[in-house]
Structure formats: C-alpha cells, structure tokens
Design a protein around this motif. Structure first.
Motif, PDB file in Angstrom:
ATOM      1  N   SER A  17     -53.531 -53.157  55.878  1.00  0.00           N
ATOM      2  CA  SER A  17     -54.873 -52.905  55.332  1.00  0.00           C
ATOM      3  C   SER A  17     -55.910 -52.465  56.363  1.00  0.00           C
ATOM      4  N   LYS A  18     -55.482 -52.283  57.628  1.00  0.00           N
ATOM      5  CA  LYS A  18     -56.459 -51.925  58.659  1.00  0.00           C
ATOM      6  C   LYS A  18     -56.061 -50.658  59.410  1.00  0.00           C
ATOM      7  N   GLY A  19     -57.071 -50.033  60.011  1.00  0.00           N
ATOM      8  CA  GLY A  19     -56.846 -48.861  60.842  1.00  0.00           C
ATOM      9  C   GLY A  19     -57.970 -48.742  61.856  1.00  0.00           C
ATOM     10  N   ILE A  20     -57.984 -47.634  62.580  1.00  0.00           N
ATOM     11  CA  ILE A  20     -58.890 -47.472  63.721  1.00  0.00           C
ATOM     12  C   ILE A  20     -60.031 -46.516  63.377  1.00  0.00           C
ATOM     13  N   LEU A  21     -61.227 -46.879  63.807  1.00  0.00           N
ATOM     14  CA  LEU A  21     -62.389 -45.991  63.710  1.00  0.00           C
ATOM     15  C   LEU A  21     -62.507 -45.216  65.019  1.00  0.00           C
ATOM     16  N   ALA A  22     -62.467 -43.889  64.929  1.00  0.00           N
ATOM     17  CA  ALA A  22     -62.678 -43.059  66.115  1.00  0.00           C
ATOM     18  C   ALA A  22     -64.172 -42.746  66.204  1.00  0.00           C
ATOM     19  N   ALA A  23     -64.856 -43.419  67.130  1.00  0.00           N
ATOM     20  CA  ALA A  23     -66.303 -43.198  67.334  1.00  0.00           C
ATOM     21  C   ALA A  23     -66.508 -42.735  68.771  1.00  0.00           C
ATOM     22  N   ASP A  24     -65.591 -41.880  69.224  1.00  0.00           N
ATOM     23  CA  ASP A  24     -65.559 -41.486  70.642  1.00  0.00           C
ATOM     24  C   ASP A  24     -66.005 -40.038  70.825  1.00  0.00           C
ATOM     25  N   GLU A  25     -66.854 -39.554  69.907  1.00  0.00           N
ATOM     26  CA  GLU A  25     -67.324 -38.173  70.040  1.00  0.00           C
ATOM     27  C   GLU A  25     -68.019 -38.003  71.395  1.00  0.00           C
ATOM     28  N   SER A  26     -67.713 -36.899  72.059  1.00  0.00           N
ATOM     29  CA  SER A  26     -68.390 -36.595  73.323  1.00  0.00           C
ATOM     30  C   SER A  26     -69.865 -36.345  73.033  1.00  0.00           C
ATOM     31  N   THR A  27     -70.679 -36.321  74.083  1.00  0.00           N
ATOM     32  CA  THR A  27     -72.126 -36.101  73.908  1.00  0.00           C
ATOM     33  C   THR A  27     -72.386 -34.794  73.162  1.00  0.00           C
ATOM     34  N   TYR A  62     -61.409 -53.938  57.402  1.00  0.00           N
ATOM     35  CA  TYR A  62     -60.743 -52.635  57.250  1.00  0.00           C
ATOM     36  C   TYR A  62     -60.484 -51.939  58.581  1.00  0.00           C
ATOM     37  N   ILE A  63     -61.210 -52.347  59.621  1.00  0.00           N
ATOM     38  CA  ILE A  63     -61.143 -51.679  60.917  1.00  0.00           C
ATOM     39  C   ILE A  63     -60.528 -52.646  61.939  1.00  0.00           C
ATOM     40  N   SER A  64     -59.423 -52.221  62.548  1.00  0.00           N
ATOM     41  CA  SER A  64     -58.740 -53.079  63.531  1.00  0.00           C
ATOM     42  C   SER A  64     -59.249 -52.826  64.944  1.00  0.00           C
ATOM     43  N   HIS A 272     -53.879 -37.999  51.276  1.00  0.00           N
ATOM     44  CA  HIS A 272     -52.634 -37.751  52.024  1.00  0.00           C
ATOM     45  C   HIS A 272     -52.063 -39.056  52.581  1.00  0.00           C
ATOM     46  N   LEU A 273     -52.936 -39.889  53.156  1.00  0.00           N
ATOM     47  CA  LEU A 273     -52.488 -41.175  53.719  1.00  0.00           C
ATOM     48  C   LEU A 273     -51.893 -42.058  52.625  1.00  0.00           C
ATOM     49  N   ASN A 274     -52.542 -42.078  51.475  1.00  0.00           N
ATOM     50  CA  ASN A 274     -52.079 -42.888  50.349  1.00  0.00           C
ATOM     51  C   ASN A 274     -50.696 -42.431  49.873  1.00  0.00           C
ATOM     52  N   ALA A 275     -50.533 -41.103  49.736  1.00  0.00           N
ATOM     53  CA  ALA A 275     -49.252 -40.563  49.256  1.00  0.00           C
ATOM     54  C   ALA A 275     -48.115 -40.933  50.200  1.00  0.00           C
ATOM     55  N   MET A 276     -48.397 -40.904  51.518  1.00  0.00           N
ATOM     56  CA  MET A 276     -47.347 -41.279  52.484  1.00  0.00           C
ATOM     57  C   MET A 276     -46.970 -42.751  52.343  1.00  0.00           C
ATOM     58  N   ASN A 277     -47.975 -43.615  52.205  1.00  0.00           N
ATOM     59  CA  ASN A 277     -47.692 -45.046  52.125  1.00  0.00           C
ATOM     60  C   ASN A 277     -47.023 -45.446  50.808  1.00  0.00           C
ATOM     61  N   ALA A 325     -57.312 -49.036  51.370  1.00  0.00           N
ATOM     62  CA  ALA A 325     -56.448 -49.045  50.175  1.00  0.00           C
ATOM     63  C   ALA A 325     -55.346 -47.995  50.321  1.00  0.00           C
ATOM     64  N   ALA A 326     -55.698 -46.821  50.876  1.00  0.00           N
ATOM     65  CA  ALA A 326     -54.704 -45.759  51.092  1.00  0.00           C
ATOM     66  C   ALA A 326     -53.672 -46.180  52.134  1.00  0.00           C
ATOM     67  N   ARG A 327     -54.126 -46.938  53.118  1.00  0.00           N
ATOM     68  CA  ARG A 327     -53.231 -47.470  54.166  1.00  0.00           C
ATOM     69  C   ARG A 327     -52.139 -48.330  53.528  1.00  0.00           C
ATOM     70  N   ASP A 328     -52.467 -48.952  52.400  1.00  0.00           N
ATOM     71  CA  ASP A 328     -51.510 -49.810  51.688  1.00  0.00           C
ATOM     72  C   ASP A 328     -50.877 -49.107  50.476  1.00  0.00           C
ATOM     73  N   GLY A 329     -51.197 -47.803  50.312  1.00  0.00           N
ATOM     74  CA  GLY A 329     -50.640 -47.062  49.167  1.00  0.00           C
ATOM     75  C   GLY A 329     -51.226 -47.480  47.833  1.00  0.00           C
TER      76      GLY A 329
END
Length: 336
Positions: A17-27, A62-64, A272-277, A325-329
């Motif tokens: 049920s968890k995934g990663i938030l990418a908040a690493d945008e360059s300046t 939701y965010i690991s 797409h993530l949901n369909a894979m799971n 929810a998509a992470r868990d299908g």
C-alpha cells in the motif's frame, strides 16, 4: 529507522500500500512547476511547497519514502525542525537525489550521460549523517534517429553501477533509475526493445561491480508508446508488455520495482500501475516513485497562497490514496 539494515530499508520502501514521493526536482525544474501557478521560485517558496506535501497528516499511510534535493534535505520547517525530522515523524524514510544531471555524451551527438561520480563517496557519507537512508541516480536514454547507441547505454549503466556500489558502502539503499524517455513518435514495441536492452546492460554492470541486489531498488520507465506516436497502446497492453519485459530482465533478488511516471498524467500512471498489480504475484513488489503524478493536483490547488495549504494537502492525500490503491491492484476510475 536509523539503525535498520539496508535490506530492511529496501523492503520498507516497497511495503504493501505504499510507495515513494519524488520531490527531488532540481532548482530549474521546480521553477518551471512554480511558474505554472505564477509563484516566484525562491528558497522560501520551494521550502513552503515541499513542507506542505511532507506535513500532510496521514501521508505516511501511502508514502514510504521521499526523495529530496540537496537544498531541501538541509532546510528547516516553519516550526524550526529539520525537514528530515518532520519526514521521520510521519514514519517516512528520507532519501536524496545525488546525481549532477545529464550532460552531453562525448562523440555521440544528441545522447546524454549522467554526471556526479566525482566526490560522490564524501557526499554520500554527508547525506547519511544528515539523515538520508536511500539515494537516487537517474540515467536518461532517448529513442530517436539511430538512438540509443549501445555506447550510450553502456556508459550510463557503468555510472549507475558505480553509484550503487558507493551507496551500499555508505549505508544507503541505491535506487537505480535508467529512464527510457517517452519523448518521440516511437511505438510501444520500440520502447520494449530499448528498455529490455537497457535493463540487461544495467544488471550486467551491477553484477560486475558487486552491488547486492537485495539492498537496492529499480526505478524504471513503463513500456509505453512515445508521446507523439499516432497509435497509443492501451492500459492492458502497457501492463502486459511492461511486466513481460521485466520478467526477462530483472533478477528475483531485487525487492521492488518503483515505477517512474515519466510524463504520464496522474490518472494514466495510476491506471497502468493498477493493471500491473492486478496481474498476479511477481518476485518483486511493484510500486511507485512518482513526482508529477503525485503532485500535479496539489500544486494546482495551492497556487502559492497560504490560505490554500489545506486544500492542496487534501488534493495530495487524495492522489496518494488512489496511487496506493493502484499499488495494491484495487484502484478504479470512479474513485477519482
């Protein structure tokens, strides 16, 4: 969190049920995002926006983990706490982007290689002291006229593997990100072929450089039609071809695959993530490490105004809940 083994950190980042938030945008990138809401990009506005996301109550459901940029990992929240402490208080693991961006590859016009290996060992040790427990390095592979060359794939794979080995030495879980870009008019089968070759090359290099597969995560693109391709592959085809490609290339020892959203809309990436799971059990966890596909609604709701913080946090949590929810299908479009 501070005394967890690398394998435990890797598993925690792809917990159910968890995934990663990418908040690493360059300046430069975050400025483009803030420009869309007519907000000036200053150290303070960048901090306010990221703090808004990271302090959303319940984000840890939701965010690991969250990937930060060098500026952000050193910043303090409005209440004076380091942002890393704010993140950990939500049960989220802080991570850090450590590459220095993609630059022109010598003797190969139009192709790129990611730089940042010089001084990396010292930087990784520094980030570990600040509180990071995982890192990320992105390689960029374009499909186009005669591209990618094997030279470009080899050079980027070598750098990814060197980075990954240095991370593990420093006590950080490396996220290995070879991104085959969506830009172009190529079809899904061309994307499949390039993604397969790239992943085989990357894992060959990881093996040569003694990277422990159980202590890393893979952050790849989905196998998808180019943005300008007249015939866009449907959700089921993307999910089927992506998983087939990864079954051919990704060793079972890797704990998880955290897909990037790479220019897809929030809803496309989620579907797409949901369909894979939904397609059953695989040797690795299938999760997410989304940037724009977790943030677009929140950014639009915020508009750079303090009075909109609550609405922006609600938009972020709603999107995170759907992605989870998509992470868990278990996602459906009527949840939107």
């Amino acid at each position: 969190m501070d005394d967890m083994e690398l394998e435990d950190i890797a598993k925690a980042l792809v917990a159910p049920s968890k995934g990663i938030l990418a908040a690493d945008e360059s300046t430069g990138t975050i400025k483009k995002r803030l420009d869309t809401i007519n907000t000036p990009s200053t150290e303070e506005t960048r901090r306010d926006y990221r703090e808004l996301l990271l302090s959303s109550k319940g984000a840890g459901d939701y965010i690991s983990g969250v990937i930060l940029y060098d500026e952000t990992i050193r910043q303090t929240a409005k209440d004076g706490r380091p942002l890393t402490e704010l993140i950990k208080s939500q049960g989220i693991i802080p991570g850090i982007k450590v590459d220095m961006g993609a630059k022109s590859l010598a003797f190969s016009e139009g192709e790129l290689v990611t730089e940042g290996l010089d001084g990396l060992r010292d930087r990784l040790n520094d980030y570990h002291k600040i509180g990071a427990r995982f890192a990320k390095w992105r390689a960029v592979i374009s499909i186009g006229d005669g591209a990618p060359s094997q030279y470009c794939i080899d050079t980027n794979a070598h750098a990814l593997a060197r980075y990954a080995a240095l991370c593990q030495e420093a006590g950080l879980v490396p996220i290995v990100e070879p991104e085959v870009l969506m830009d172009g008019d190529h079809n899904i089968d061309e994307c499949y072929a390039v993604t397969e070759t790239t992943l085989k090359t990357v894992f060959d290099e990881l093996y040569k450089q003694r990277v422990v597969l159980e202590q890393m995560l893979l952050k790849p693109n989905m196998v998808i039609s180019g943005k300008d391709c007249p015939e866009q592959a449907g959700v089921e085809e993307v999910a089927t071809k992506t998983l087939y490609c990864f079954e051919q290339t990704v060793p079972a020892a890797v704990p998880g695959i955290v897909f990037l959203s790479g220019g897809q809309t929030e809803q496309q990436a989620t579907e797409h993530l949901n369909a894979m799971n939904k397609m059953g059990k695989f040797p690795w966890e299938i999760s997410y490490s989304f940037g724009r596909a977790l943030q677009a609604s929140a950014l639009a709701a915020w508009q750079g105004k303090p009075e909109n913080v609550e609405a922006a946090q609600a938009a972020f949590l709603h999107r995170a809940k759907l992605t989870s929810a998509a992470r868990d299908g278990e996602y459906s479009a009527d949840m939107e």
